[in-house]
Design a protein around this motif. Structure first.
Motif, PDB file in Angstrom:
ATOM      1  N   LYS A 251      38.907  38.627  47.031  1.00  0.00           N
ATOM      2  CA  LYS A 251      38.951  37.284  46.433  1.00  0.00           C
ATOM      3  C   LYS A 251      39.243  37.368  44.942  1.00  0.00           C
ATOM      4  O   LYS A 251      40.024  36.579  44.397  1.00  0.00           O
ATOM      5  CB  LYS A 251      37.624  36.562  46.670  1.00  0.00           C
ATOM      6  N   ILE A 252      38.602  38.330  44.265  1.00  0.00           N
ATOM      7  CA  ILE A 252      38.828  38.514  42.825  1.00  0.00           C
ATOM      8  C   ILE A 252      40.282  38.893  42.564  1.00  0.00           C
ATOM      9  O   ILE A 252      40.925  38.361  41.649  1.00  0.00           O
ATOM     10  CB  ILE A 252      37.872  39.589  42.263  1.00  0.00           C
ATOM     11  N   ASN A 254      42.890  38.196  44.438  1.00  0.00           N
ATOM     12  CA  ASN A 254      43.731  37.029  44.700  1.00  0.00           C
ATOM     13  C   ASN A 254      43.641  36.010  43.567  1.00  0.00           C
ATOM     14  O   ASN A 254      44.638  35.392  43.198  1.00  0.00           O
ATOM     15  CB  ASN A 254      43.326  36.369  46.019  1.00  0.00           C
ATOM     16  N   THR A 255      42.439  35.835  43.020  1.00  0.00           N
ATOM     17  CA  THR A 255      42.255  34.912  41.896  1.00  0.00           C
ATOM     18  C   THR A 255      43.048  35.373  40.681  1.00  0.00           C
ATOM     19  O   THR A 255      43.712  34.581  40.019  1.00  0.00           O
ATOM     20  CB  THR A 255      40.759  34.806  41.523  1.00  0.00           C
ATOM     21  N   HIS A 256      42.985  36.658  40.403  1.00  0.00           N
ATOM     22  CA  HIS A 256      43.726  37.207  39.265  1.00  0.00           C
ATOM     23  C   HIS A 256      45.230  37.050  39.451  1.00  0.00           C
ATOM     24  O   HIS A 256      45.950  36.744  38.504  1.00  0.00           O
ATOM     25  CB  HIS A 256      43.367  38.678  39.068  1.00  0.00           C
ATOM     26  N   GLU A 259      45.931  33.374  38.837  1.00  0.00           N
ATOM     27  CA  GLU A 259      45.846  33.057  37.409  1.00  0.00           C
ATOM     28  C   GLU A 259      47.044  33.601  36.656  1.00  0.00           C
ATOM     29  O   GLU A 259      47.575  32.964  35.748  1.00  0.00           O
ATOM     30  CB  GLU A 259      44.537  33.638  36.840  1.00  0.00           C
TER      31      GLU A 259
END
Length: 278
Positions: A251-252, A254-256, A259
């Motif tokens: 998840k981290i 994918n978030t990065h 962003e």
């Protein structure tokens, strides 16, 4: 049991007119000579029924029933089987010709084996995308994940001893739950170190649909076999924590990625202006 022992190949089919011919041919073309092929039409549409009607003279038996799900279709076919060895094959997948020959040889030489699968060619649009390598093993790794393929060879006597596939499981993971019951009192799953099985990756496959509701299916398996999971408490907790950690890490990532893409899009016109000003 000897090398002339009958192998029964069971193919449940539901609306697979496009692929059932290749699946059946892969069963008929097995180099192992003593075999029967049983197809269970699990309430297919008219197009699929037309294909099955043409295939009927080539196979040993065609069973037709109203749609009851893959577990029931497999159970019906296996109960009709006359062979001591059972090969389960989904109707959109196919085996390489030597699978049965090699699997029977393993069963005859290794009495502890209860499940035989192989490395897997994962197929997209009739092209091999990559090779998947299940691990096999005893009951312990199977408590965490399915370590075999849905299409595999088993003994009919073992199937009868555990009362077949769970017919309540109509939305996926039924093969994994079945393997847990096969192995819980001993034995192991053996994986042939060759890609002898071809599995189609499809958006509408049972596996794809199952992954969308995987937590409901996991809960069912965990609760049904809670005595096993309690007996292997430390192993189970470690598995759950590792799963949570992996999912949070992903998840981290994918978030990065998101962003980064948003930032790049927003900054693009400013960079253009800056280059013009220069």
């Amino acid at each position: 049991m000897h090398s002339d022992t009958l192998v029964s190949i069971i193919i449940p089919c539901y609306n697979d007119a496009q692929y059932i011919l290749q699946s059946v041919n892969s069963a008929l073309n097995q180099t192992y000579p003593n075999k029967e092929v049983i197809v269970v039409d699990d309430g297919s549409n008219a197009e699929t029924k037309a294909v099955l009607k043409k295939l009927a003279p080539k196979i040993t038996k065609l069973i037709t029933q109203e749609n009851q799900g893959q577990s029931t279709a497999r159970n019906v076919g296996i109960k009709e089987a006359k062979g001591e060895y059972i090969l389960v094959l989904d109707s959109d997948d196919y085996f390489e010709p030597t699978f049965c020959e090699k699997a029977v040889a393993i069963f005859e030489s290794r009495k502890e084996v209860k499940i035989i699968s192989s490395f897997v060619n994962r197929v997209i649009d009739d092209k091999i995308a990559h090779v998947f390598k299940p691990y096999g093993g005893n009951i312990k790794p199977f408590l965490s994940n399915n370590q075999a393929t849905g299409s595999c060879m088993i003994l009919k006597s073992d199937f009868l001893n555990v009362n077949g596939y769970d017919e309540k499981m109509r939305k996926g993971f039924e093969d994994w739950e079945f393997y847990i019951r096969l192995l819980k009192d001993g034995g192991e799953a053996f994986v042939i170190q060759e890609p002898l099985f071809n599995y189609r990756l499809r958006n509408d496959s049972t596996t794809s649909k199952a992954n969308k509701i995987k937590y409901d299916l996991l809960k069912y398996i965990y609760m049904k076999h809670q005595d096993l999971y309690k007996a292997n408490y430390e192993l189970f907790i470690s598995h759950l924590l590792n799963r949570i950690e992996r999912e949070e890490t992903e998840k981290i990532k994918n978030t990065h990625r998101l962003e980064f893409k948003i930032g790049k899009t927003i900054l693009k016109p400013f960079r253009w202006v800056k280059s013009v000003v220069k």
